[in-house]
Enzyme design. Structure first.
Site, PDB file in Angstrom:
ATOM      1  N   CYS A  35       7.399  21.524  16.333  1.00 27.42           N
ATOM      2  CA  CYS A  35       7.452  22.949  16.691  1.00 27.42           C
ATOM      3  C   CYS A  35       7.773  23.796  15.450  1.00 27.42           C
ATOM      4  O   CYS A  35       8.753  23.524  14.754  1.00 27.42           O
ATOM      5  CB  CYS A  35       8.499  23.185  17.787  1.00 27.42           C
ATOM      6  SG  CYS A  35       8.586  24.941  18.210  1.00 27.42           S
ATOM      7  N   LYS A  76       5.927  13.350  18.263  1.00 25.28           N
ATOM      8  CA  LYS A  76       4.812  14.261  17.963  1.00 25.28           C
ATOM      9  C   LYS A  76       5.121  14.952  16.637  1.00 25.28           C
ATOM     10  O   LYS A  76       6.124  15.662  16.528  1.00 25.28           O
ATOM     11  CB  LYS A  76       4.642  15.277  19.104  1.00 25.28           C
ATOM     12  CG  LYS A  76       3.417  16.176  18.967  1.00 25.28           C
ATOM     13  CD  LYS A  76       3.018  16.727  20.337  1.00 25.28           C
ATOM     14  CE  LYS A  76       1.883  17.727  20.287  1.00 25.28           C
ATOM     15  NZ  LYS A  76       2.286  19.054  19.878  1.00 25.28           N
TER      16      LYS A  76
END
Ligand code: FMN
Length: 347
Positions: free
Chosen positions: A120, A159
């Site tokens: 993010c 991720k």
């Protein structure tokens, strides 16, 4: 074309028991996974995606601090419904011990796989050292993965992005570190933190990672059409793709990808009348999960995505704002027509 005939995990007295291999196997079989998207991939959105062929989904990122401090809204993100499975959970955070504490809560709630967000790029996430800030600190990332892999029985995935910026693209280091600490799979979004969501997602990077590690690798980035999924799978030899912005206003993309991958056929886009039906279905689903006063605001972006690219959209969205509830919305949709040259009219 891909053979999709693998059996589901065997059920036990406690429900379906997932070993690392079979849940990651289910991700690989699904091929097109609904990516975690903050503010988007809530329960009703996931249910809608599943109606359109999504076979595996992730929650949006959930901040471990929200769980530690008993934030009611954060806890509501841990909701897991029988129809909404298989469902992975994604956590974002920076403190190893807190991470494990929250991860154990998720495991106890029955989530079959836990993903660590190391991608993010939002300032409020990166500033305290979370999300893609972990790409700058592989030692810290390694510590979190190690702690979770040791402390949990469910598989841990990560991720990542390609790196912090163009000069610091340490994706291979991150992927190898994550693998050596015991992660069961990696998803790569091959853009740097600095790129945010702009520019090309460089799937040559995905291919490099796939060649460098033995664990399954999933690709995220620029999957807007079924052909994109087919091409990226072919180009990178990766194990599956995560669909993100391509599903916004196009939940049927999952059926289209499945047709292309599993049947070798191409499924057409719905016509405007069918899209109107999907909009009503979507709104109806949301009305079951959100209070009436939040509904119209919560659905605003989705309606704009369904109608994206049509002329007259601003005027139409002003009309949409006048809706108060599902009944108003149904009337709004009934009044909507698509005129020549892609122009929307409301009567
Ligand atoms: C609105 C929005 C919210 C997102 N939230 C998350 C998130 O919570 N966790 C995460 O790992 N990625 C998140 N992402 C990134 C996507 O999962 C995906 O990796 C990225 O959008 C690239 O795929 P795309 O180019 O196909 O959209 C988000 C993306 C968008 C557009």
């Amino acid at each position: 074309m891909i053979d999709s005939s693998r059996p589901e995990a065997a059920p036990t007295a406690h429900g379906t028991r997932h070993t690392a291999q079979d849940i990651i196997g289910q991700m690989i079989e699904a091929k097109a996974i609904l990516a975690p998207m903050s503010g988007i991939t809530d329960v009703p959105y996931r249910l809608l995606s599943r109606k359109f062929g999504c076979r595996f989904a992730f929650t949006e990122m959930i901040d471990i601090n929200g769980v530690i401090y008993n934030n009611r809204k954060t806890f509501s993100l841990l909701e897991r419904l029988p129809l909404d499975r298989p469902l992975g959970i994604q956590l974002v955070g920076q403190d190893e011990d807190k991470f494990l504490k929250v991860a154990k809560i998720c495991e106890d709630k029955g989530f079959p796989v836990l993903d660590i967000n190391a991608g993010c790029p939002a300032r409020k996430v990166v500033s305290p050292g979370k999300g893609s800030a972990l790409m700058k600190n592989p030692t810290k990332l390694a510590g979190i993965v190690r702690k979770l892999v040791k402390g949990l029985t469910i598989p841990v995935t990560v991720k990542i992005r390609s790196g912090w910026d163009a000069d610091n693209q340490n994706y291979l280091e991150a992927a190898k570190v994550v693998e050596s600490e015991g992660a069961s799979a990696i998803c790569i979004h091959p853009r740097t933190k600095e790129q945010m969501y702009k520019g090309k997602a460089d799937h040559d990077i995905t291919r490099e990672i796939k060649e460098a590690v033995k664990i399954p690798v999933f690709a995220s980035g620029n999957i807007f059409k079924a052909e994109d999924a087919v091409n990226i799978l072919e180009q990178t030899d990766c194990d599956g793709v995560y669909v993100a912005r391509g599903a916004l206003g196009h939940p049927w993309i999952f059926n289209q990808i499945n047709s292309a991958l599993f049947e070798g056929t191409s499924a057409p886009d719905p016509d405007f009348d069918q899209i109107k039906k999907v909009m009503i279905e979507h709104f109806t689903l949301y009305s079951k999960f959100y209070e009436e006063k939040r509904l119209v605001t919560r659905m605003y972006k989705h309606i704009a995505w369904y109608l994206k690219g049509r002329k007259n959209l601003n005027e139409i969205m002003i009309e949409y704002r006048k809706c108060d509830n599902l009944e108003d919305f149904q009337k709004f949709v009934e009044r909507l027509t698509l005129e020549e040259r892609n122009r929307l009219e409301i009567t």
